[in-house]
Design an enzyme around this catalytic site. Structure first.
Site, mmCIF file in Angstrom:
data_model
loop_
_atom_site.group_PDB
_atom_site.id
_atom_site.type_symbol
_atom_site.label_atom_id
_atom_site.label_comp_id
_atom_site.label_asym_id
_atom_site.label_seq_id
_atom_site.Cartn_x
_atom_site.Cartn_y
_atom_site.Cartn_z
ATOM 1 N N ASN A 307 0.847 -1.195 0.000
ATOM 2 C CA ASN A 307 0.000 0.000 0.000
ATOM 3 C C ASN A 307 0.881 1.242 0.000
ATOM 4 O OD1 ASN A 307 -0.354 -1.334 2.818
ATOM 5 N ND2 ASN A 307 -1.002 0.723 3.316
ATOM 6 N N ASP A 308 0.743 2.140 0.938
ATOM 7 C CA ASP A 308 1.349 3.478 0.814
ATOM 8 C C ASP A 308 2.833 3.472 0.413
ATOM 9 O OD1 ASP A 308 -0.983 3.592 2.234
ATOM 10 O OD2 ASP A 308 -0.120 4.521 4.017
ATOM 11 N N GLN A 324 4.608 0.292 2.217
ATOM 12 C CA GLN A 324 3.868 -0.605 3.115
ATOM 13 C C GLN A 324 3.748 -1.959 2.429
ATOM 14 O OE1 GLN A 324 2.094 0.303 6.443
ATOM 15 N NE2 GLN A 324 4.126 1.123 6.052
ATOM 16 N N TRP A 332 -3.665 -7.073 2.852
ATOM 17 C CA TRP A 332 -3.028 -6.192 3.825
ATOM 18 C C TRP A 332 -2.704 -6.987 5.102
ATOM 19 C CZ3 TRP A 332 -3.757 -4.482 8.783
ATOM 20 C CH2 TRP A 332 -3.070 -3.324 9.152
ATOM 21 N N ARG A 424 -0.569 8.641 13.476
ATOM 22 C CA ARG A 424 0.384 7.873 12.671
ATOM 23 C C ARG A 424 0.850 8.688 11.458
ATOM 24 N NH1 ARG A 424 -4.679 5.550 12.142
ATOM 25 N NH2 ARG A 424 -5.619 5.721 10.077
ATOM 26 N N ASP A 425 1.814 8.120 10.734
ATOM 27 C CA ASP A 425 2.281 8.589 9.422
ATOM 28 C C ASP A 425 3.045 9.917 9.478
ATOM 29 O OD1 ASP A 425 0.683 6.409 8.747
ATOM 30 O OD2 ASP A 425 -1.006 7.635 8.068
ATOM 31 N N GLU A 473 -5.125 10.790 7.838
ATOM 32 C CA GLU A 473 -3.901 9.999 7.580
ATOM 33 C C GLU A 473 -2.996 10.464 6.434
ATOM 34 O OE1 GLU A 473 -5.576 5.911 7.604
ATOM 35 O OE2 GLU A 473 -5.794 5.999 5.449
HETATM 36 C C1 FRU Z 1 -3.062 4.483 4.807
HETATM 37 C C2 FRU Z 1 -2.671 3.727 6.055
HETATM 38 C C3 FRU Z 1 -1.791 4.571 6.943
HETATM 39 C C4 FRU Z 1 -1.068 3.544 7.737
HETATM 40 C C5 FRU Z 1 -0.848 2.468 6.720
HETATM 41 C C6 FRU Z 1 -0.887 1.085 7.260
HETATM 42 O O1 FRU Z 1 -3.299 3.652 3.734
HETATM 43 O O2 FRU Z 1 -3.812 3.312 6.742
HETATM 44 O O3 FRU Z 1 -2.483 5.489 7.724
HETATM 45 O O4 FRU Z 1 0.134 4.019 8.245
HETATM 46 O O5 FRU Z 1 -1.864 2.605 5.766
HETATM 47 O O6 FRU Z 1 -0.583 0.159 6.283
#
Ligand code: FRU
Length: 728
Positions: A307-308, A324, A332, A424-425, A473
């Site tokens: 993901n991210d 990610q 996920w 987070r992030d 986020e």
């Molecule tokens: C966004 C998110 C972030 C988090 C990550 C976890 O897609 O939810 O906020 O850090 O993905 O995988």
């Protein structure tokens, strides 16, 4: 005597051909091997017919016969045998009922069965009944939202009941969440099939362990233990028999050591542990990057989920793309930071996982990367600045890690976590006027959704400064010149949905100068821009959220890198996104046309991968292109650009619409009017309809059209050339 010698010789040569680890595992699974004194299994029911047969159903929950797998509205049911099973989700969780077996004689030591669904004792269960009394009972595993519809083996030891006449009753007395029960394949046996803890030891002689995965199988918790220390721990849908694909774990760090693989629960007849192999090659290395649906110039991970984008930073000639990553499955989970590098933003080379979770449940969530040029952190190495990443360690808080070897390996700082909050992030940038680092970080304190700003002189001690509400986020924050004028700088702030606001930022507080605007539409989320990019370039990569590749051992892709710019428009200053010019690196054949009208199919465009530039003079009727059977259309009445149900507003500029369209396996990206809008569209065009056709009717004309056929970007780094520390 001769027979004995032959036997020994045979055994010796057999031993020589067996990999060491098979021998090592023999102890763990000896219990499961067929036993001479055992009787064959006796099937009680496999629920493969359309009707209940001799079983009696009452109430509605069980329907008129065994279900063909998943029922409408149900999460995917897996782990059952054959085509059908008992599934009391008939008409949903609201129905109730019971299902009773005919009487049978207990004649083996164990009664084994697959069970799943609700975990409510007495309410969603299967009972063994003798003389009207329940003597054994079992439920599914779930009582909370989420969970899994995978069935798993359960075994009752019924040795003391041998010879008795019994019956089974499957009960659904519960309505609401997990108010159902699933059962299949009930078998009497002298073997216990219930999943039990299992382990296997092997001496690490090769770089990778290949692990077999079956999508939808029950999730097992797997641990690697070296010298009594757990060095890896993760969830995996371990294949008990035929896997869908193999994932891999890089165990080079444990070379020559004994590694113990532990699984929390494994069915007795599972091949899951036995089939783990060591190899110096990646699984299916010969077809890597050439798989049927593998995007050819968008980044995807070799295996597993992404993901991210994380930690985007340019350093020493390399663009770093961390991300990610679930290395062990295509959904996920197990968040690690995957890692890839590129010298041109187009050819990516995947490197080993950069950040491993410190322990199970302490996942490495999103964050950013930077180069501490001034060595404010003191983490530099002999005058060379460290590459630093900030990430959310879900078990601890915002954490800092640094690398002295161009991002190949990282160490944590002692001060972690540097910020503790509900959020987070972390995105960290250097703010020259205040000579401070600024962390923009998603924050949920007081049940608000905001971006909080913290400041620090050294990346270690952080002070809260302010927060701005209404963002969710993955924040990013940077400055850009308006119309390229360095005297006219504006700050840009956005979060995961990409909706950006322009404003002022003084190092402590963000002052929004207006509304939020949308640039990206469609499969686009959690984008981030590179820090330290040469020439002041502001380059962005997003997660192409929801772009999937059926049947592939990987899932989700990154969007193409784009260059961001602020330009003055009739509506005010807006952000634009255009693919980086480096895309030109993979162009190999160009076709051009001018002043085309009507509907026509262009000859000679055989390539699947395309980079298209089209300029339409728009009148009153719709115009566009049909690419591999997929229409990309502009509607001048609605002033909308549409592809595959994704629509973006777009005003003609000087009576014209410019389209730039990048076509890869699995996606189209469309940029309208030099990136005034951008669409990321995940789809698999029909494979039998390659080609481009023009739709420009009644007065609308296609002023110019250029189609570049593209090459795969993977050819530059054949899988076999991949090596841990890079080979440039
Ligand atoms: C966004 C998110 C972030 C988090 C990550 C976890 O897609 O939810 O906020 O850090 O993905 O995988």
């Amino acid at each position: 005597m001769k027979a004995d010698i032959d036997f020994l010789r045979g055994a010796a040569s057999l031993l020589a051909t067996l990999p060491f680890f098979v021998l090592a595992s023999a102890v763990a699974t000896a219990e499961n091997r067929p036993h001479p004194g055992r009787s064959a299994d006796a099937l009680v029911a496999d629920f493969e017919s359309e009707t209940w047969g001799e079983w009696k159903s009452s109430g509605e929950a069980f329907g008129s016969g065994p279900a063909e797998g998943t029922l409408p509205g149900q999460m995917q049911v897996s782990g059952y045998r054959g085509k059908r099973l008992v599934n009391s989700f008939y008409k949903g969780d609201g129905t109730t009922g019971t299902l009773s077996s005919p009487a049978f004689r207990i004649e083996r030591r164990y009664l084994n069965f697959l069970i799943g669904g609700g975990g409510y004792a007495g309410e969603t269960c299967m009972n063994l009944v003798i003389d009207g009394k329940v003597v054994r009972t079992a439920t599914g595993p779930n009582t909370r939202p989420g969970g899994s519809e995978a069935l798993d083996w359960h075994s009752w030891d019924v040795s003391e009941l041998e010879g008795r006449t019994a019956s089974l009753e499957i009960v659904d007395r519960r309505t609401g969440g997990w108010g159902h029960i699933n059962v299949d394949h009930i078998v009497q046996s002298d073997r216990r099939l219930q999943a039990e803890p299992a382990a296997r030891e092997l001496v690490i002689a090769q770089r990778y362990l290949h692990l077999p995965v079956k999508n939808g199988a029950a999730k097992r918790r797997m641990k690697f233990v070296v010298d009594d220390r757990t060095v890896r721990e993760f969830d995996i849908e371990l294949a008990d028999d035929q896997p869908d694909f193999l994932v891999f774990s890089d165990v080079a760090a444990f070379s020559g050591r004994t590694l113990r693989i532990e699984v929390d629960r494994l069915p007795a007849d599972s091949m899951g542990l036995d089939s783990i192999r060591q190899s110096d090659e990646l699984p299916a290395a010969d077809t890597l990057y050439r798989e049927r649906h593998r995007p050819q110039f968008h980044f995807t991970s070799r295996r597993g989920w992404l993901n991210d984008p994380n930690g985007l930073v340019y350093h020493d000639g390399e663009w770093h793309l961390f991300y990610q990553h679930n290395p062990y499955g295509i959904e996920w989970g197990n968040m690690h930071w995957g890692h890839a590098v590129s010298r041109d933003l187009v050819h990516w080379r995947e490197l080993p996982v950069a950040l491993y979770p410190q322990r199970y449940g302490d996942w490495c969530f999103s964050g950013s990367g930077l180069i501490d040029e001034r060595n404010t952190s003191g983490l530099g190495n002999g005058g060379r600045p460290p590459l630093i990443v900030a990430y959310t360690s879900t078990g601890r808080g915002e954490a800092i890690a640094f690398s002295h070897d161009r991002g190949r390996t990282f160490a944590e700082i002692d001060e972690n976590p540097v910020v503790r909050h509900r959020g987070r992030d972390p995105k960290i940038i250097w703010h020259p006027p205040t000579e401070r680092w600024v962390m923009a970080v998603y924050d949920e304190a007081d049940d608000r959704q905001s971006i909080a700003f913290y400041a620090s002189p050294d990346l270690k001690s952080w002070q809260y400064a302010s927060r701005i509400d209404g963002f969710f986020e993955c924040p990013d924050l940077f400055e850009l010149p308006v119309d390229g004028d360095p005297q006219a700088m504006r700050w840009v702030l956005y979060a995961a949905d990409g909706k950006y606001v322009l404003g002022r930022f003084d190092g402590r507080e963000f002052h929004a100068g207006g509304e939020r605007h949308t640039l990206w539409h469609g499969n686009f989320y959690a984008a981030q821009t590179f820090s330290n990019a040469p020439g002041g370039r502001r380059i962005q990569i997003g997660w192409g959220r929801g772009i999937t590749f059926p049947g592939m051992p990987f899932n989700q892709q990154m969007t193409v890198p784009v260059e961001l710019a602020l330009r003055t428009t009739d509506a005010g200053v807006r952000m634009f996104a255009e693919p980086v010019p480096e895309i030109g690196e993979v162009r190999h054949k160009t076709h051009s046309w001018r002043n085309l009208t009507g509907r026509s199919t262009l000859d000679g465009i055989g390539s699947e991968l395309l980079d298209i530039e089209a300029r339409f003079e728009v009148d009153r009727s719709a115009c566009g292109l049909v690419i591999h059977g997929v229409p990309v259309m502009y509607d001048p009445a609605k002033r909308e650009l549409t592809c595959h149900r994704i629509t973006a507003p777009l005003e003609p500029a000087g009576g014209r619409i410019d389209l730039r369209i990048l076509v890869d396996r699995g996606s189209l990206e469309i940029f309208g009017n030099r990136g005034r809008v951008a669409l990321s569209v995940g789809l698999l065009p029909p494979e039998d309809r390659r080609g481009v056709a023009i739709v420009a009717v009644e007065g609308t004309s296609l002023e110019s059209l250029t189609i570049h056929e593209l090459r795969s970007a993977w050819t530059a780094f054949p899988a076999a050339a991949e090596s841990e520390h890079g080979n440039h």
